[in-house]
Write a protein that holds these residues in place. Structure first.
Motif, mmCIF file in Angstrom:
data_model
loop_
_atom_site.group_PDB
_atom_site.id
_atom_site.type_symbol
_atom_site.label_atom_id
_atom_site.label_comp_id
_atom_site.label_asym_id
_atom_site.label_seq_id
_atom_site.Cartn_x
_atom_site.Cartn_y
_atom_site.Cartn_z
ATOM 1 N N GLY A 144 -37.558 -8.707 -2.442
ATOM 2 C CA GLY A 144 -37.620 -8.708 -0.989
ATOM 3 C C GLY A 144 -38.873 -8.042 -0.442
ATOM 4 O O GLY A 144 -39.209 -8.219 0.735
ATOM 5 N N ASN A 158 -38.029 -11.911 1.546
ATOM 6 C CA ASN A 158 -36.596 -11.639 1.545
ATOM 7 C C ASN A 158 -35.766 -12.919 1.665
ATOM 8 O O ASN A 158 -34.548 -12.859 1.713
ATOM 9 C CB ASN A 158 -36.232 -10.678 2.684
ATOM 10 C CG ASN A 158 -34.891 -10.007 2.461
ATOM 11 O OD1 ASN A 158 -34.557 -9.603 1.352
ATOM 12 N ND2 ASN A 158 -34.096 -9.898 3.522
ATOM 13 N N GLN A 213 -30.189 -13.852 1.030
ATOM 14 C CA GLN A 213 -31.164 -12.790 1.279
ATOM 15 C C GLN A 213 -30.705 -11.446 0.709
ATOM 16 O O GLN A 213 -29.555 -11.264 0.318
ATOM 17 C CB GLN A 213 -31.370 -12.612 2.780
ATOM 18 C CG GLN A 213 -32.235 -13.640 3.455
ATOM 19 C CD GLN A 213 -32.544 -13.237 4.887
ATOM 20 O OE1 GLN A 213 -31.839 -12.440 5.495
ATOM 21 N NE2 GLN A 213 -33.613 -13.781 5.424
ATOM 22 N N SER A 247 -32.293 -9.248 -4.340
ATOM 23 C CA SER A 247 -31.671 -7.967 -4.039
ATOM 24 C C SER A 247 -30.147 -8.084 -4.059
ATOM 25 O O SER A 247 -29.589 -8.575 -5.030
ATOM 26 C CB SER A 247 -32.201 -7.442 -2.697
ATOM 27 O OG SER A 247 -31.967 -6.071 -2.570
ATOM 28 N N TYR A 267 -37.579 -8.082 7.440
ATOM 29 C CA TYR A 267 -36.798 -8.838 6.457
ATOM 30 C C TYR A 267 -36.117 -10.084 7.011
ATOM 31 O O TYR A 267 -35.367 -10.740 6.300
ATOM 32 C CB TYR A 267 -35.740 -7.921 5.834
ATOM 33 C CG TYR A 267 -36.353 -6.708 5.198
ATOM 34 C CD1 TYR A 267 -37.281 -6.828 4.164
ATOM 35 C CD2 TYR A 267 -36.049 -5.417 5.655
ATOM 36 C CE1 TYR A 267 -37.871 -5.711 3.600
ATOM 37 C CE2 TYR A 267 -36.635 -4.297 5.085
ATOM 38 C CZ TYR A 267 -37.540 -4.457 4.059
ATOM 39 O OH TYR A 267 -38.135 -3.353 3.501
#
Length: 353
Positions: free
Chosen positions: A198, A202, A10, A40, A247
């Motif tokens: 995300g 995410n 994540q 990310s 998230y």
């Protein structure tokens, strides 16, 4: 069909150090992914792992996190230390990751009124240089470990997947996956502008399930934001809990969709068993049947959940101070060891050992 080992990472800024600890535990147990999907900061971790020698990625990942960590402010209280570090990073940035666009001691001036056309608060140029030092892009191109990164097209709002099996992954693809607004600007690749994946999801599990449908998978998934938590007691707690909910892992919905497809295949097979062999063979050769079967899932998922640490607050995703980074790595390592030990014990119990 050989079962593939999948690692799903994540996004979560500084919390990505927890993923470093988890991967260290996995590698010690000889668990090496065939495919890594990241978004990310998870994309950064994934690229470093996939770009390292097989089974030798943990030291490279830890070296990256040690290099980007900001020196600690020496104060006697951990909560105060984290709070000061967060404000310092907001105002001055992280030298190896991002620099603020406003005047700082390192960059004392900028053109008058240029802020009117800013599309981000920070400049990610330092991160690009850091990635070029820590990611072996030639090894990525060898596809020894398949790498999948996600980013969202700013203009269309569509989630796109960068897949090393289909294209050469560059530093821009990693930057694109982590271009979270308004902190960082969009990244342009081949005329398209991308923000952090995300924003759409995410947990980049669904692209894996779609691209590897029908393949038996053992999935190791790192969840950086706790889904359940007690009620916050102040505004900072509210902001922290808001991030958790935005998230947190959405794997349940992906798994339900997967189970529904599997049940559909099972039902079709049950119905086919009641028709004559010639008709059954014709149905199995049909395009619609093939399409349904191709999207069946065979995934066993192990989750590593970051449940939070003492003194964590709203700044947990941008507190890149050395003390906090080291605590995240330690926490991820210890929790992963515990989860893997439970899996071994459960497997022995099921075999009657």
């Amino acid at each position: 069909m050989k079962r593939e080992t999948i690692l799903v990472l994540q996004g979560g800024g500084a919390l990505g150090a927890y993923e470093c600890g988890v991967y260290k535990a996995l590698e010690e147990k000889g668990i090496i992914p065939d495919l890594i999907a990241g978004v990310s900061i998870g994309a950064v971790n994934a690229a470093i792992i996939a770009g390292s020698r097989r089974g030798k990625a943990a030291p490279a990942l830890e070296a990256f996190w040690n290099e980007i960590a900001v020196p600690d402010v020496l104060v006697p209280h951990e909560g105060l230390r984290r709070s000061i570090a967060a404000w310092q990073i907001l105002l001055l940035g992280v030298p190896k990751l991002f620099a603020p666009r406003w005047p700082t001691p390192a960059r004392p001036a900028f053109p008058p009124f240029s802020w009117l056309t800013w599309t981000s608060l920070y400049d990610p140029s330092p991160l690009k240089k850091t990635l070029e030092q820590h990611v072996d892009f030639e090894r990525l191109a060898s596809r020894e470990i398949r790498l999948m990164l996600t980013a969202v097209n700013v203009e269309t709002g569509e989630l796109e997947v960068f897949d090393s099996a289909e294209q050469r992954i560059t530093v821009e693809h990693i930057l694109a996956s982590g271009s979270f607004p308004p902190g960082l600007p969009w990244t342009v690749i081949e005329g398209k502008s991308y923000w952090d994946g995300g924003l759409v999801s995410n947990t980049p599990l669904r692209p894996v399930m779609e691209k590897r449908a029908g393949v038996p998978m053992k999935v190791y998934l790192v969840n950086l934001f706790p889904k359940t938590h007690s009620l916050p007691q102040d505004l900072l707690g509210v902001l922290a809990r808001q991030k958790d909910i935005l998230y947190a892992d959405r794997t349940e919905s992906d798994c339900r969709a997967c189970e529904l497809r599997n049940e559909t295949v099972a039902l079709i097979e049950e119905l086919i068993a009641h028709v004559d062999p010639e008709t059954a063979a014709r149905i199995r050769k049909g395009v619609r049947y093939q399409r349904v079967v191709e999207h069946a899932c065979q995934a066993e998922i192990t989750r590593f959940d970051h449940t939070g640490e003492a003194f964590e607050s709203e700044s947990k995703d941008y507190d890149f101070s050395r003390g906090t980074i080291q605590e995240h790595i330690r926490h991820g390592y210890e929790q992963a060891q515990a989860v893997l030990a439970q899996e071994v014990a459960a497997a022995r119990s099921s075999r009657g050992v």
